[in-house]
Design a protein around this motif. Structure first.
Motif, mmCIF file in Angstrom:
data_model
loop_
_atom_site.group_PDB
_atom_site.id
_atom_site.type_symbol
_atom_site.label_atom_id
_atom_site.label_comp_id
_atom_site.label_asym_id
_atom_site.label_seq_id
_atom_site.Cartn_x
_atom_site.Cartn_y
_atom_site.Cartn_z
ATOM 1 N N UNK A 75 3.981 5.963 3.395
ATOM 2 C CA UNK A 75 2.953 6.873 3.348
ATOM 3 C C UNK A 75 3.749 8.225 2.737
ATOM 4 N N UNK A 76 3.074 8.870 1.881
ATOM 5 C CA UNK A 76 3.748 10.146 1.185
ATOM 6 C C UNK A 76 3.053 11.410 1.976
ATOM 7 N N UNK A 77 3.908 12.008 2.727
ATOM 8 C CA UNK A 77 3.311 13.495 3.160
ATOM 9 C C UNK A 77 4.491 14.301 3.492
ATOM 10 N N UNK A 78 4.097 15.363 2.672
ATOM 11 C CA UNK A 78 5.348 16.456 2.662
ATOM 12 C C UNK A 78 5.585 17.393 3.740
ATOM 13 N N UNK A 116 0.667 -1.123 0.110
ATOM 14 C CA UNK A 116 0.135 -0.019 0.060
ATOM 15 C C UNK A 116 1.036 1.183 -0.170
ATOM 16 N N UNK A 117 0.639 2.038 -0.773
ATOM 17 C CA UNK A 117 1.305 3.422 -1.024
ATOM 18 C C UNK A 117 0.185 4.422 -0.579
ATOM 19 N N UNK A 118 0.107 5.013 0.321
ATOM 20 C CA UNK A 118 -0.709 5.974 0.925
ATOM 21 C C UNK A 118 -0.353 7.290 0.687
ATOM 22 N N UNK A 119 -0.999 8.151 -0.211
ATOM 23 C CA UNK A 119 -0.724 9.699 -0.521
ATOM 24 C C UNK A 119 -1.513 10.617 0.434
ATOM 25 N N UNK A 173 8.754 12.359 3.339
ATOM 26 C CA UNK A 173 8.420 13.652 3.156
ATOM 27 C C UNK A 173 8.489 14.104 1.725
ATOM 28 N N UNK A 174 7.622 13.794 1.106
ATOM 29 C CA UNK A 174 7.364 14.066 -0.188
ATOM 30 C C UNK A 174 5.965 14.436 -0.675
ATOM 31 N N UNK A 175 5.790 15.271 -1.774
ATOM 32 C CA UNK A 175 4.536 15.468 -2.414
ATOM 33 C C UNK A 175 4.520 14.735 -3.708
ATOM 34 N N UNK A 176 3.367 13.901 -3.869
ATOM 35 C CA UNK A 176 3.325 13.034 -5.186
ATOM 36 C C UNK A 176 2.722 13.886 -6.245
ATOM 37 N N UNK A 177 3.176 13.988 -7.426
ATOM 38 C CA UNK A 177 2.747 15.012 -8.533
ATOM 39 C C UNK A 177 2.137 13.990 -9.732
ATOM 40 N N UNK A 178 2.485 12.600 -9.594
ATOM 41 C CA UNK A 178 2.095 11.942 -10.705
ATOM 42 C C UNK A 178 1.746 10.406 -10.405
ATOM 43 N N UNK A 179 0.653 10.036 -10.764
ATOM 44 C CA UNK A 179 0.311 8.612 -10.560
ATOM 45 C C UNK A 179 -0.212 7.997 -11.754
ATOM 46 N N UNK A 180 0.463 6.770 -12.278
ATOM 47 C CA UNK A 180 0.303 6.194 -13.404
ATOM 48 C C UNK A 180 -0.435 4.605 -12.998
ATOM 49 N N UNK A 198 -1.301 0.530 -13.703
ATOM 50 C CA UNK A 198 -1.202 -0.444 -14.652
ATOM 51 C C UNK A 198 -2.009 -1.723 -14.155
ATOM 52 N N UNK A 199 -2.127 -2.801 -15.073
ATOM 53 C CA UNK A 199 -3.072 -3.784 -14.731
ATOM 54 C C UNK A 199 -2.418 -4.535 -13.299
ATOM 55 N N UNK A 200 -1.165 -4.643 -13.011
ATOM 56 C CA UNK A 200 -0.584 -5.372 -12.002
ATOM 57 C C UNK A 200 -0.055 -4.461 -10.549
ATOM 58 N N UNK A 201 0.058 -3.076 -11.022
ATOM 59 C CA UNK A 201 0.558 -2.200 -10.045
ATOM 60 C C UNK A 201 0.303 -0.592 -10.281
ATOM 61 N N UNK A 202 0.576 0.277 -9.410
ATOM 62 C CA UNK A 202 0.559 1.609 -9.723
ATOM 63 C C UNK A 202 2.003 2.309 -9.148
ATOM 64 N N UNK A 203 2.219 3.369 -10.023
ATOM 65 C CA UNK A 203 3.322 3.859 -9.755
ATOM 66 C C UNK A 203 3.099 5.494 -9.458
ATOM 67 N N UNK A 204 3.637 5.895 -8.309
ATOM 68 C CA UNK A 204 3.508 7.366 -7.897
ATOM 69 C C UNK A 204 4.949 7.977 -7.795
ATOM 70 N N UNK A 205 5.123 8.672 -8.953
ATOM 71 C CA UNK A 205 6.462 9.510 -8.824
ATOM 72 C C UNK A 205 7.680 8.538 -9.002
#
Length: 342
Positions: free
Chosen positions: A29-32, A4-7, A113-120, A122-129
């Protein structure tokens, strides 16, 4: 790969992370922003939210709440309803956030400690930056950038409803009640929540533009109790009503305010966020993320129906002045509504 990648590392995001860690998932968790983060909030937790925190092993210091009281602006009409399922809790947002963050750290949750700018997706996963995960949880608030970037916001259609905003300030006075007080006036409500031995929070919900002090001037009974008490800066939030097309978009799931929000009228936001976080993790762990949409709809049904109904009445010029008197005249109905939410 991360499970789990929590934005977003607010209460909803941290509750999701804690549920995930307790379920044996690897969570990041990503939290700036640095903990604790303060924001405009009524700061009153319903009994269901208190039980949810207990189940997570989170102990937040605060003031027990016996129930809810509705009053008109002058205090002439009053209705009270006690919680039947145990006490609620008045707790500073910063203390609640700190307690959740401490529990997540105790369980080994990584916070970037970062802000997520882009989410992609896919069928098997998700990429966040560039960070890959089996699932991404968007817990990035009322105006969720993830929800917006995926085109899942619902724009208001038909006749536009008046936008509503929340403003909150704390006052250094001894609480005069162990109830959350909701004071009703023309065009606005004031929520009074005891949060400490000598501290109350007063949140004003309004559809009218104007500074906090001008809004509070509509509540003479409240002003008489505050006198020259010390006060904190004002924090604001809004527009409050935010709709999402769905809570599940492939391997991206939404929780907390990012999942959609009606209004703060019934004070259910945190309780719903905590309960939804548990359901989200359960659905992911069972390999049925699509089931989370139905679970969220079931969990939020009472909140959505009651809040929309109350908000509709609030927006009717002839009905709005009757809300507090009606609660006083029909205390049994008022108590049932309060405890349905509690």
């Amino acid at each position: 790969m991360i499970d789990l990648f929590v934005v977003g590392g607010g209460p909803a995001g941290l509750a999701t992370a804690i549920h995930g860690a307790l379920a044996g998932l690897e969570v990041v968790v990503a939290e700036p922003r640095a903990v604790p983060v303060d924001k405009a909030c009524g700061e009153g937790l319903m009994p269901g939210a208190v039980r949810a925190l207990d189940a997570l092993g989170v102990a937040a210091p605060g003031r027990p709440l016996r129930g809810i009281r509705y009053l008109d602006a002058a205090g002439d009409r009053c209705a009270e309803a006690e919680f039947r399922a145990g006490p609620g809790l008045g707790v500073r947002r910063t203390l609640l956030h700190g307690a959740l963050a401490a529990r997540a750290a105790e369980l080994g949750v990584t916070v970037l400690p970062r802000r997520v700018a882009r989410v992609s997706r896919y069928a098997t996963h998700v990429e966040a930056d560039g960070t890959a995960a089996r699932y991404l949880v968007a817990a990035d608030g009322l105006h969720s950038p993830v929800r917006r970037s995926l085109g899942l916001e619902v724009r208001p259609g038909g006749r536009a409803r008046p936008a509503r905003y929340g403003l909150r300030r704390h006052y250094a006075v001894e609480p005069w009640s162990d109830l959350v007080e909701v004071h009703w006036s023309a065009g606005r409500e004031a929520y009074v929540t005891p949060v400490g031995p000598r501290e109350v929070g007063i949140a004003v919900l309004t559809s009218e533009q104007g500074p906090y002090d001008a809004q509070l001037a509509a509540f003479p009974l409240l002003l008489s109790r505050l006198g020259g008490a010390g006060r904190t800066p004002v924090r604001g939030a809004g527009p409050l009503r935010q709709e999402a097309r769905t809570r599940v978009a492939g391997r991206v799931l939404f929780v907390g305010d990012a999942a959609g929000y009606v209004d703060a009228l019934t004070g259910e936001g945190l309780a719903l966020a905590l309960a939804s976080a548990g359901e989200l993790v359960r659905c992911v762990r069972e390999g049925r993320p699509e089931a989370y949409e139905g679970a969220w709809c079931r969990l939020s049904r009472s909140y959505r129906v009651l809040t929309r109904s109350l908000l509709w009445a609030r927006n009717q010029p002839r009905l709005a002045p009757l809300i507090a008197p009606a609660a006083a005249r029909f205390p049994g109905v008022f108590a049932r509504a309060v405890n349905l939410l509690a």
